[in-house]
Scaffold this motif. Sequence first.
Motif, PDB file in Angstrom:
ATOM      1  N   THR A 128       0.817  -1.223   0.000  1.00  0.00           N
ATOM      2  CA  THR A 128       0.000   0.000   0.000  1.00  0.00           C
ATOM      3  C   THR A 128       0.847   1.269   0.000  1.00  0.00           C
ATOM      4  O   THR A 128       0.343   2.354  -0.270  1.00  0.00           O
ATOM      5  CB  THR A 128      -0.941   0.004   1.217  1.00  0.00           C
ATOM      6  N   THR A 148      -7.947  -2.869   2.716  1.00  0.00           N
ATOM      7  CA  THR A 148      -6.801  -2.821   3.628  1.00  0.00           C
ATOM      8  C   THR A 148      -7.266  -2.793   5.072  1.00  0.00           C
ATOM      9  O   THR A 148      -6.686  -3.462   5.952  1.00  0.00           O
ATOM     10  CB  THR A 148      -5.930  -1.589   3.319  1.00  0.00           C
ATOM     11  N   ARG A 168      -8.199   0.854  -0.189  1.00  0.00           N
ATOM     12  CA  ARG A 168      -8.284   1.439   1.156  1.00  0.00           C
ATOM     13  C   ARG A 168      -9.278   0.683   2.020  1.00  0.00           C
ATOM     14  O   ARG A 168      -9.013   0.366   3.183  1.00  0.00           O
ATOM     15  CB  ARG A 168      -8.682   2.914   1.045  1.00  0.00           C
ATOM     16  N   ASN A 175      -9.474   3.962  -3.795  1.00  0.00           N
ATOM     17  CA  ASN A 175     -10.716   3.360  -3.352  1.00  0.00           C
ATOM     18  C   ASN A 175     -11.782   3.585  -4.432  1.00  0.00           C
ATOM     19  O   ASN A 175     -12.586   4.501  -4.344  1.00  0.00           O
ATOM     20  CB  ASN A 175     -11.163   3.961  -2.015  1.00  0.00           C
ATOM     21  N   GLY A 218      -2.405   2.603  -1.236  1.00  0.00           N
ATOM     22  CA  GLY A 218      -3.302   2.485  -0.090  1.00  0.00           C
ATOM     23  C   GLY A 218      -4.386   3.547  -0.053  1.00  0.00           C
ATOM     24  O   GLY A 218      -5.365   3.408   0.689  1.00  0.00           O
ATOM     25  N   ASN A 219      -4.249   4.602  -0.849  1.00  0.00           N
ATOM     26  CA  ASN A 219      -5.259   5.671  -0.870  1.00  0.00           C
ATOM     27  C   ASN A 219      -6.325   5.452  -1.943  1.00  0.00           C
ATOM     28  O   ASN A 219      -7.298   6.204  -2.016  1.00  0.00           O
ATOM     29  CB  ASN A 219      -4.576   7.020  -1.112  1.00  0.00           C
TER      30      ASN A 219
END
Length: 796
Positions: free
Chosen positions: A283, A308, A305, A298, A295-296
Amino acid sequence: MARERVQVQGLGDVAPGIQPTIQRAGQYGIQVQRAGRNKLMDLADALGQVNPALQAYGQVQKFQYEKGLERGEMEAATADLEQSIEGLDATGEKLVEQGLLPRSQLVGYQRAFRRRIGQRQARTTYMNALNSRMEEVTQNLDSDADIIENILAEERQKITEQLGGSQFAMQGFADYSESIENSFYNNAVKRRDKATQEYNESLVIEDANDIFPNQILEASVEDDYTDFENSLKTWMEARAKEDRIPRSRMVELIWNGMAKTAVSDLLFQKQPDKAEKILNAITNVDLTGEGGKLGNINRPNAYIRKETLTFKSQIQQVKEAIKKDVEFDSDDIMTVFNAALQPVADGPSGMESVDNASLLAVQAFLRDVGFEGDIEKEANELLKSGSPTRLLSYTRLYFNNDAKREAYGLALPRMDRAIVQRQDRKRASLSRVELEDLGDALREGVGRGLETKDILDSYDPSGPITDPAAKALAARIDLEEEENTGFERDESYKNYFDSFERGLEEQIKEVYKGKPSDFYKGIMEEYSPTFKDEFNRLIKEEQIKLKAEPNRLDLIKKEFETIKSGVLNNWRDNIEFKENYERGLLEKTRKLKPGESLLGSIDQITEETAEDTIEKIITPVLEELERGFLEGLVDFRPYTEEEIKAEKELDIIREVDLEELGLNRLSDRKKVWSKAEIVFDVASRTDNAALENPLILMRRKWGYPNPSKYIIEKDRVYDLDFRETPFYSDISTLNNELDALEVEIQKWTSTPKAERNLDDYPVFSKWNEAFGVFSVEDIKAVADAQYQVLKKQSNN
């Protein structure tokens, strides 16, 4: 001047239809009269009456043709397509024969029927055939062939063959085929492009799963996870560019095709710490370089995100579950470890079923610790080692396992205690075979001067032997040693042994004269331990032999000198053997440059003059010998001019080049040998150094019948080169000695060094003294050289 107008008369008969006329103002004109009828005019009138009839007939034919067109098209629309194609060449003929179709309509009928059939063939058979092969365009995606065009060409060829090349049928087929082909082509291209994209994406996922899971499994420290993150980022960027995949799509592929699976697998394997670190590494990847971390993201197809957060919740749950099971897992580790410890510590039982079970127990242990490699092979090695410590070392692999790391720490002290208990039990109760091996070790150690207690304490690396039977065995061996070493324990033994050691040193100094003390010390340290052990062995054997004798101490002292003499003789043989090698002909030739000889070479003497020169030198010697005037050879008067000249000739002879002298027959060599023996005899008795030169020349050129002769004359003829001088009478004699050498070398290599008596190796000893050979390789070098020399001799 104006010409007078003349009036022409009498033209009526010439052109009856043309008559002159007088017009106004005196002008003339010509009046054309209607010609009379002739046969051509009659024919034209008749034809004018026929044309209306022909026109009426043509209209009838056109009507019939159109009727045929209409009927042919109607019937072709409903006719059986397959049967119609089979009878395409004879379309309508049967209807005409049966009177069901006027022949006047046949042409129109055939044209319309065939064209309509061609149209139907295009809209049904051709279109269905292409559509049925649509799946083929998604196959062989890595092929360079134009699969779509190939399909079109193949199916078009089939239609052409079916329609039999009919012009009208092909026209009808062409009415629809182009649009059908265009439709198929467009759809096929779309499907192939989509399949190609899916194929390329599948390769991306496949490659990612080939590359990164191993890196994930091998990661153990923070740097490993950082390397993984950087490798993943670099790889994704490169593949996106190479395969022309948008970065957004690449993110979807890696997240859904590799990352989620990797994290899920780690959680399934109860590796929450590793799963968490891998998740964080994935991520953290930033493909934009502007903080756009995975990881950001979505969005549909990439709810990274959101997912995760789900993964992190699962990671925490697995950690809590592991903590609850730590004691249970510790007990499980001990169960697997103890099952493997017993067969490793005890070794093979000799019973197949038991040993097979032991192997399975060790294999189960290796699998449980997470060993990677050939488990069966490693299990066998562990069993052969008999080392519980080695078994324990494998348990360190538990530390790489999140699920068992804490349980391993809890179990480790218990494993240590289990090994100690097992080893204590083993040392306290040895098997019969183990006692026999211990007895051999005790006797061997005592023979080297060790104490039995020290041997029992150090025999097993895990600790001292405590078995009562082993202690009793050690006591018996101590008693035997006491009985067998009466002489060695006597206060006089030291003086006897010192005399033996002095003998070793004296022998070295006799063989190697004038060497520094460090040289002698080095020889002693390198070679004497073997001979000292042999001496001690013989002394012990003699003590055991005489231990029942009441006066055994006196008897052993007498035998001491015999033993000492024998070992020192072997010691001297060994030293001389070494010295012969170091100073021998072979080592000297190895130091020469190519083309050089051990004796120098000049070219003043040739084959033609050599024999005369030798005769001139030897004859006076023989004459002096016969007359008994030997005193004239050894007095100290000044040399005469003739003697000085002869001395120079001797110097020339000594430096002669044997290659220029050539080689002689065996019969010639025998003559020279007899003369050479006379010269050597005189030189030895008179110590006349001048005689060495002719002797060297004769021996250098004509050699010896055997190396034994060279050994006798060695001090007079110096270093003859075995690469040019024959040391045997012929090849047969050389081969006989090589056969004997082979037998002696086999015996030599199998005999301990201190027990080698050179009297038992006469040929090997002779070659060592003559040539300096010390090994099979040395013997081969000399034998090959002598073979070549003797081969040249035999060719003369």
